[in-house]
Design a protein around this motif. Structure first.
Motif, short mmCIF file in Angstrom:
data_model
loop_
_atom_site.label_atom_id
_atom_site.label_comp_id
_atom_site.label_asym_id
_atom_site.label_seq_id
_atom_site.Cartn_x
_atom_site.Cartn_y
_atom_site.Cartn_z
N VAL A 147 0.86 -1.18 0.00
CA VAL A 147 0.00 0.00 0.00
C VAL A 147 0.90 1.23 0.00
O VAL A 147 1.88 1.30 0.75
N ASP A 148 0.60 2.20 -0.89
CA ASP A 148 1.49 3.35 -1.02
C ASP A 148 1.05 4.50 -0.10
O ASP A 148 0.11 4.36 0.69
N ALA A 149 1.71 5.65 -0.24
CA ALA A 149 1.43 6.79 0.64
C ALA A 149 0.04 7.35 0.45
O ALA A 149 -0.48 8.05 1.33
N ASP A 150 -0.59 7.07 -0.69
CA ASP A 150 -1.95 7.53 -0.97
C ASP A 150 -3.00 6.49 -0.58
O ASP A 150 -4.17 6.61 -0.99
N LEU A 205 9.24 -2.81 -0.49
CA LEU A 205 9.06 -4.25 -0.72
C LEU A 205 10.43 -4.89 -0.82
O LEU A 205 11.31 -4.40 -1.54
N TYR A 206 10.60 -6.00 -0.10
CA TYR A 206 11.87 -6.72 -0.11
C TYR A 206 11.68 -8.12 -0.68
O TYR A 206 10.73 -8.82 -0.32
N PHE A 207 12.61 -8.52 -1.55
CA PHE A 207 12.63 -9.86 -2.13
C PHE A 207 13.99 -10.50 -1.87
O PHE A 207 15.03 -9.86 -2.05
N THR A 208 13.99 -11.76 -1.45
CA THR A 208 15.24 -12.50 -1.44
C THR A 208 15.43 -13.14 -2.81
O THR A 208 14.48 -13.63 -3.42
N VAL A 209 16.67 -13.09 -3.30
CA VAL A 209 17.02 -13.70 -4.59
C VAL A 209 18.17 -14.65 -4.31
O VAL A 209 19.28 -14.20 -4.00
N PHE A 223 12.47 -2.52 -3.23
CA PHE A 223 11.66 -1.67 -4.11
C PHE A 223 10.97 -0.62 -3.26
O PHE A 223 10.10 -0.94 -2.44
N ASP A 224 11.36 0.66 -3.41
CA ASP A 224 10.72 1.76 -2.71
C ASP A 224 9.37 2.01 -3.38
O ASP A 224 9.30 2.39 -4.56
N VAL A 225 8.27 1.81 -2.64
CA VAL A 225 6.95 1.81 -3.27
C VAL A 225 6.48 3.20 -3.66
O VAL A 225 5.54 3.33 -4.46
N ASN A 226 7.09 4.25 -3.12
CA ASN A 226 6.67 5.61 -3.46
C ASN A 226 7.51 6.21 -4.58
O ASN A 226 6.97 6.82 -5.51
N SER A 227 8.82 6.00 -4.55
CA SER A 227 9.67 6.48 -5.65
C SER A 227 9.71 5.49 -6.80
O SER A 227 10.12 5.84 -7.91
N GLU A 228 9.32 4.24 -6.54
CA GLU A 228 9.35 3.14 -7.51
C GLU A 228 10.75 2.91 -8.05
O GLU A 228 10.95 2.62 -9.23
N GLN A 229 11.73 3.02 -7.15
CA GLN A 229 13.13 2.73 -7.48
C GLN A 229 13.56 1.44 -6.81
O GLN A 229 13.14 1.12 -5.69
N PHE A 230 14.43 0.69 -7.51
CA PHE A 230 14.97 -0.56 -6.99
C PHE A 230 16.42 -0.36 -6.55
O PHE A 230 17.14 0.49 -7.09
#
Length: 352
Positions: A147-150, A205-209, A223-230
């Protein structure tokens, strides 16, 4: 009803009701129906629902889908209640990919379609599209629910197809998909790397690889859910002389990882993320040998000074801790095979 202090006393009382009672309260009058349907009410009710008494374990087998409470007195599963899927399926061939605030992201394995489902209210929403968005392939794709800031619930879908990566975001509010850029190391696109489901914590969001080989590469993708940067951060410094499994969990908005290593005996360490670095919280003694099938089905709970290593069959081990910062259960619902989830009973809707 017009004279009631709706936004004070009534609001405060109703936001503390169990989710199913809120659903029944909507039929009291038009004013209550309108109040209980607002996003502000749903958001505050959800924030007050994250307590152990509202947590349930959902388990799927070949014949049934059942929901069980977690009994806080003996830290075990309670009696089961059979759940009927509100959507078409084939022989319970349903996978639970991610969960957040009472919503489950579900894959219908016979069609590969994705949908959001609230098992408490039974509401669901398909979000697969004719142009091939929202179709999930096991062992190639990864899913994260956030869920994002909005206050918009979204699904991040990472697709790996023949060495090509596609990253897409579904928005509940606008009911559509869009593509976002993501550049990563080419080797992570290989099927020899296993991507976990995303764990939402602190706006990320965090993913293990993890590479499938002993001694292989293990990283965490953020993954920053507001800036959408990885970005990529390192894995905890665990031994690499055996199998490695890192399972993430959000504990009071702080990211933790249960890192399991070994072959015939398994060692599990609990780590916490501070900035971009992992700090070891505690280690448990080596766990006696268990079958590989059980290892792949492990779920962890931490509550009130005890650490429980469990499977769908019940408790395997109990590890006593000297620390008691946890007021309720914090599950890592790994359930490899995607046949279960731990969720909180809420009234969050899968659609607007």
């Amino acid at each position: 009803m017009a004279d009631l202090p709706t936004h004070t006393i009534v609001f405060e009382i109703l936001t503390r009701l169990p989710a199913k009672d809120v659903g029944r309260s909507k039929s009291v009058c038009k004013q209550w129906y309108a109040l209980l349907s607002t996003q502000d009410f749903v958001r505050i009710h959800c924030s007050r629902s994250v307590v152990s008494s509202n947590q349930r374990v959902l388990l799927i087998d070949d014949l049934t889908c059942s929901v069980r409470p977690i009994i806080s007195n003996n830290n075990d599963y309670g009696p089961s209640s059979i759940v009927t899927f509100p959507f078409h399926h084939q022989n319970n061939d349903v996978s639970i990919l991610s969960h957040l605030n009472g919503l489950l992201c579900v894959c219908l394995n016979h069609t590969y379609e994705l949908l959001l489902w609230n098992p408490t209210t039974t509401a669901f929403k398909r979000f697969s599209t004719p142009d091939s968005h929202g179709f999930y392939i096991n062992n190639f794709d990864a899913i994260g629910l956030y869920v994002d800031a909005d206050d918009d619930y979204k699904v991040l879908h990472i697709k790996r197809r023949s060495g090509v990566l596609g990253v897409y975001v579904y928005s509940r509010e606008v009911d559509s998909w869009r593509n976002i850029p993501f550049i990563t190391r080419q080797e992570y696109l290989s099927p020899y790397f296993n991507w976990s489901a995303g764990t939402f914590c602190g706006g990320t969001l965090y993913f293990t690889v993890c590479e499938c080989w002993i001694g292989g590469t293990n990283v965490v993708i953020c993954f920053d859910v507001n800036s959408e940067q990885f970005k990529e951060i390192s894995f905890p410094p665990v031994p690499s002389n055996g199998m490695v499994q890192g399972v993430l969990v959000n504990v009071k908005n702080v990211l933790h990882m249960f890192a399991s290593t070994g072959m015939f005996e398994m060692t599990i360490d609990l780590w916490t993320l501070q900035g971009d670095y992992w700090i070891k919280v505690l280690s448990c003694p080596p766990i006696p040998p268990i079958s590989f099938s059980l290892w792949c089905d492990i779920t962890h709970y931490v509550t009130n000074g005890n650490w429980f290593v469990m499977t769908k069959l019940g408790k395997l081990f109990i590890i006593e801790m000297d620390m008691k910062p946890f007021e309720c259960f914090y599950p890592v619902s790994w359930f490899r095979g995607f046949k279960g989830a731990v969720f909180v009973q809420t009234i969050v809707s899968p659609s607007i």
